[in-house]
Scaffold this active site. Structure first.
Site, PDB file in Angstrom:
ATOM      1  N   LYS A  70       0.805  -1.220   0.000  1.00  0.00           N
ATOM      2  CA  LYS A  70       0.000   0.000   0.000  1.00  0.00           C
ATOM      3  C   LYS A  70       0.842   1.277   0.000  1.00  0.00           C
ATOM      4  CE  LYS A  70      -4.253  -1.803   2.021  1.00  0.00           C
ATOM      5  NZ  LYS A  70      -5.313  -1.589   3.025  1.00  0.00           N
ATOM      6  N   ASP A 106     -10.595   2.250   1.156  1.00  0.00           N
ATOM      7  CA  ASP A 106     -10.788   1.947   2.582  1.00  0.00           C
ATOM      8  C   ASP A 106     -11.115   3.248   3.315  1.00  0.00           C
ATOM      9  OD1 ASP A 106     -10.245  -0.795   2.393  1.00  0.00           O
ATOM     10  OD2 ASP A 106      -8.095  -0.483   2.647  1.00  0.00           O
ATOM     11  N   GLY A 129      -4.154  -1.124  17.005  1.00  0.00           N
ATOM     12  CA  GLY A 129      -3.484  -1.447  15.752  1.00  0.00           C
ATOM     13  C   GLY A 129      -2.695  -0.264  15.230  1.00  0.00           C
ATOM     14  N   GLY A 131      -1.093  -0.690  11.667  1.00  0.00           N
ATOM     15  CA  GLY A 131      -0.714  -1.039  10.305  1.00  0.00           C
ATOM     16  C   GLY A 131      -1.376  -0.162   9.262  1.00  0.00           C
ATOM     17  N   GLY A 132      -1.377  -0.655   8.010  1.00  0.00           N
ATOM     18  CA  GLY A 132      -1.900   0.129   6.900  1.00  0.00           C
ATOM     19  C   GLY A 132      -3.369   0.466   7.039  1.00  0.00           C
TER      20      GLY A 132
END
Length: 274
Positions: A70, A106, A129, A131-132
């Site tokens: 990404k 997203d 979290g 992450g991406g």
């Protein structure tokens, strides 16, 4: 209806470290039902520069991008839409005559879900979290005006960087967490993983929260979502996110927006073997 592949068929694809079936089934279902001369196929790669170059050189109309590509795909693209630029993360590439423009559907999906579910921007949140996908959620919350939030991440560097970028707090664990909106953006509860039976937040956390949001899409009813429903808490599910982001990719690729009934049918079909 059978698919008739010919020289004019437009290819759309996905690039992921671990390809899944949801997008393939969702897009191809809609292509067939709408009689569109497209086909969709999932791929993985060890060479992101060559893969993006192939999208351009071969005239591939659209490419979905998943982890771990990404961010690493960005140097090979021509233009970033605001949805990708806001979080420096891409999940969709649209090829128009060799010009590669990137989007993050997203981010678009999360913006829309926060609004349609009526989560007020003065609600405090705790997000687990870093992450991406966490970047997409945090970026969308920030854009929507959420000011009071904490990032819970064991990865100190990633967690602190994400929190500092948007002016939120960071902590390594969930002790003393009190928030109106709880968000899981980790693999906890994901089908097939080591932690598929793990609930991302405790019942104590759930009981004092107003909203529960789990971005895990498979299963749609994660342990966290199941626990929230038992407590009669409003929920936002990963199944909603994945359906909206896939739909927005479909619209970007084809210029066609299916009706709601067909969208629901495509999502249900995709979940059967995702």
């Amino acid at each position: 209806m059978t698919m008739n592949i010919n020289k004019d068929t437009q290819l759309c694809m996905s690039l992921a470290g671990r390809p899944g079936n949801f997008g393939t089934r969702f897009h191809n279902y809609l292509y067939q039902r709408l009689g569109l001369n497209y086909i969709y196929k999932a791929f993985t790669t060890a060479d992101i520069a060559a893969a993006v170059g192939g999208v351009r050189a071969l005239g591939i109309r659209g490419c979905a991008v998943s982890m771990p590509f990404k961010e690493t795909c960005i140097p090979y693209l021509d233009e970033l839409d605001h949805s990708a630029k806001a979080i420096a993360s891409v999940n969709t590439i649209v090829n128009t005559d060799g010009h590669l423009k990137a989007f993050n559907t997203d981010f678009i999906a999360i913006e829309r879900l926060i609004a349609t579910h009526g989560v007020a921007s003065d609600t405090s949140f705790a997000l687990r979290g870093s992450g991406g996908m966490a970047k997409a959620v945090v970026g969308a919350l920030h854009t929507a005006g959420f000011k009071n939030g904490v990032i819970i991440a064991r990865n100190v560097q990633a967690g602190q960087r994400l929190a500092e970028q948007y002016g939120y707090r960071w902590q390594a664990d969930d002790r003393s967490i009190q928030a109106g909106l709880l968000i899981n953006v980790t693999p906890l509860g994901m089908a097939g993983g080591a932690d598929e039976q793990t609930q991302a937040f405790t019942l104590e956390h759930l009981s004092q929260a107003k909203w529960i949001f789990d971005v895990v899409a498979l299963p749609s009813e994660t342990p966290l979502i199941q626990a929230a429903r038992r407590l009669n808490k409003p929920v936002i599910t990963g199944a909603e996110v994945i359906a909206i982001q896939a739909l927005e990719q479909f619209v970007l690729y084809t210029g066609v927006r299916p009706d709601e009934t067909l969208i629901e049918q495509a999502a249900a079909f995709a979940r059967q073997a995702a």
